[in-house]
Design a protein around this motif. Structure first.
Motif, short mmCIF file in Angstrom:
data_model
loop_
_atom_site.label_atom_id
_atom_site.label_comp_id
_atom_site.label_asym_id
_atom_site.label_seq_id
_atom_site.Cartn_x
_atom_site.Cartn_y
_atom_site.Cartn_z
N LEU A 35 0.81 -1.22 0.00
CA LEU A 35 0.00 0.00 0.00
C LEU A 35 0.84 1.27 0.00
N GLY A 36 2.06 1.20 0.48
CA GLY A 36 2.92 2.38 0.45
C GLY A 36 2.47 3.45 1.42
N ARG A 37 2.51 4.70 0.97
CA ARG A 37 2.17 5.85 1.84
C ARG A 37 0.65 5.98 1.92
N VAL A 38 0.13 5.97 3.15
CA VAL A 38 -1.32 5.94 3.38
C VAL A 38 -1.76 7.14 4.20
N THR A 39 -2.91 7.71 3.86
CA THR A 39 -3.50 8.79 4.63
C THR A 39 -4.98 8.49 4.86
N LEU A 40 -5.54 9.11 5.88
CA LEU A 40 -6.98 9.04 6.13
C LEU A 40 -7.59 10.37 5.73
N VAL A 41 -8.65 10.34 4.92
CA VAL A 41 -9.39 11.55 4.57
C VAL A 41 -10.65 11.58 5.42
N SER A 42 -10.85 12.66 6.16
CA SER A 42 -11.99 12.73 7.07
C SER A 42 -12.72 14.06 6.95
N SER A 43 -14.04 13.99 6.95
CA SER A 43 -14.86 15.19 6.92
C SER A 43 -15.17 15.68 8.34
N PHE A 44 -14.82 14.86 9.34
CA PHE A 44 -15.21 15.12 10.73
C PHE A 44 -16.73 15.33 10.78
N GLY A 45 -17.43 14.45 10.06
CA GLY A 45 -18.88 14.50 10.00
C GLY A 45 -19.53 13.61 11.03
N SER A 46 -20.75 13.15 10.73
CA SER A 46 -21.57 12.46 11.72
C SER A 46 -21.00 11.13 12.18
N GLU A 47 -20.28 10.40 11.31
CA GLU A 47 -19.74 9.09 11.68
C GLU A 47 -18.22 9.04 11.63
N SER A 48 -17.60 10.15 11.31
CA SER A 48 -16.15 10.17 11.07
C SER A 48 -15.32 9.74 12.27
N VAL A 49 -15.83 9.99 13.47
CA VAL A 49 -15.04 9.74 14.67
C VAL A 49 -14.73 8.25 14.86
N VAL A 50 -15.50 7.37 14.22
CA VAL A 50 -15.22 5.93 14.33
C VAL A 50 -13.84 5.61 13.76
N LEU A 51 -13.60 5.97 12.51
CA LEU A 51 -12.30 5.71 11.90
C LEU A 51 -11.20 6.52 12.56
N LEU A 52 -11.51 7.74 12.93
CA LEU A 52 -10.51 8.57 13.60
C LEU A 52 -10.06 7.92 14.91
N HIS A 53 -11.01 7.34 15.64
CA HIS A 53 -10.66 6.65 16.88
C HIS A 53 -9.81 5.43 16.59
N MET A 54 -10.18 4.65 15.58
CA MET A 54 -9.39 3.47 15.22
C MET A 54 -7.96 3.85 14.88
N VAL A 55 -7.80 4.91 14.10
CA VAL A 55 -6.47 5.38 13.74
C VAL A 55 -5.70 5.85 14.97
N SER A 56 -6.38 6.51 15.88
CA SER A 56 -5.71 7.02 17.08
C SER A 56 -5.17 5.89 17.94
N VAL A 57 -5.84 4.74 17.90
CA VAL A 57 -5.40 3.58 18.67
C VAL A 57 -4.25 2.86 17.96
N VAL A 58 -4.37 2.73 16.64
CA VAL A 58 -3.41 1.96 15.85
C VAL A 58 -2.14 2.75 15.55
N ALA A 59 -2.32 3.99 15.07
CA ALA A 59 -1.18 4.81 14.66
C ALA A 59 -1.59 6.28 14.66
N PRO A 60 -1.53 6.95 15.82
CA PRO A 60 -2.03 8.32 15.95
C PRO A 60 -1.28 9.35 15.10
N GLY A 61 -0.12 8.99 14.58
CA GLY A 61 0.64 9.91 13.73
C GLY A 61 0.29 9.79 12.27
N THR A 62 -0.69 8.94 11.92
CA THR A 62 -1.12 8.80 10.53
C THR A 62 -1.61 10.16 10.01
#
Length: 243
Positions: A35-62
């Motif tokens: 996969l190489g270089r990966v980023t998360l794109v987030s709108s910080f909308g109604s359900e966005s916090v789910v993936l944001l939380h997962m990323v914060s647990v797995v790799a908060p510097g993503t």
């Protein structure tokens, strides 16, 4: 030699992770050399916090790309700051159109009133593409239950000409989202309590009534249901109630 086409890479990754849960797909994808270089794109909308939380647990510097169209609700801007601080996300990057681009194409801020596609291109699609050009893959929050072309969504899909998309929540149901929010005591976007199920720019977003498609409040009264960020085969995909 392995077939290195995008479709072949996506197929290989889907086979590799087909039995994994969302968090494991995310965890492994962030470290998979395919996969190489990966980023998360987030709108910080109604359900966005789910993936944001997962990323914060797995790799908060993503890297997290937040698209500020400069037409968002103030509640969204405040929520973005609140969530980033609460989850200790250390690499949130705000993406905007340049002042020159806005001055040339929408100097009085009325473009959305007569050409929503052009407005989304100016304020979302073009700035995001500029940032995504630095990455080999990006994480989205798209899910099968959202309907339309998303009903066959896989964990990994190709995005021509050279990028992959990662959809860790592809197989989730709507209730799975609500359960995760509750189980992890995550902050909700303040507009959800006011009937906003899918939240975009203030001029083009309205509350939804009980029983309506969650995206019915986006560009209400028009055939438009996607901002242009999500494509299949290089073409914008129309999904949702108005498709």
């Amino acid at each position: 030699m392995l077939d290195q086409t995008l479709d072949a890479r996506a197929a290989r990754l889907n086979e590799r992770y087909k039995h994994h849960a969302a968090t494991e797909v995310l965890r492994r994808a962030l470290n998979d050399p395919d996969l190489g270089r990966v980023t998360l794109v987030s709108s910080f909308g109604s359900e966005s916090v789910v993936l944001l939380h997962m990323v914060s647990v797995v790799a908060p510097g993503t890297p997290v790309l937040f698209i500020d169209t400069q037409m968002l609700f103030q509640e969204t801007l405040d929520y973005q700051v609140e969530v980033a601080e609460k989850l200790k996300l250390t690499n949130v990057r705000v993406v905007r159109a340049t002042e020159r681009e806005v001055a040339l194409n929408d100097p009085d801020g009325t473009l959305h009133q007569f050409n929503t596609d052009a407005c989304c291109d100016l304020r979302k699609t073009i700035p995001l593409e500029r940032e995504l050009s630095q990455f080999d893959a990006w994480i989205t929050g798209r899910k099968r239950f959202q309907g339309g072309q998303r009903t066959e969504l896989q964990f990994f899909e190709s995005e021509a000409p050279s990028r992959l998309r990662i959809n860790p929540l592809a197989h989730w149901r709507s209730q799975d989202v609500q359960d995760y929010l509750a189980e992890n005591n995550l902050p909700r976007h303040p507009l959800v309590a006011k009937g906003y199920a899918s939240i975009g720019c203030a001029p083009c977003t309205s509350p939804v009534k009980p029983g309506e498609d969650p995206r019915a409040g986006r560009w209400r009264g028009s055939q438009k249901t996607e901002c242009g960020i999500h494509f299949i085969g290089g073409k914008m995909v129309r999904t949702g109630a108005n498709a």
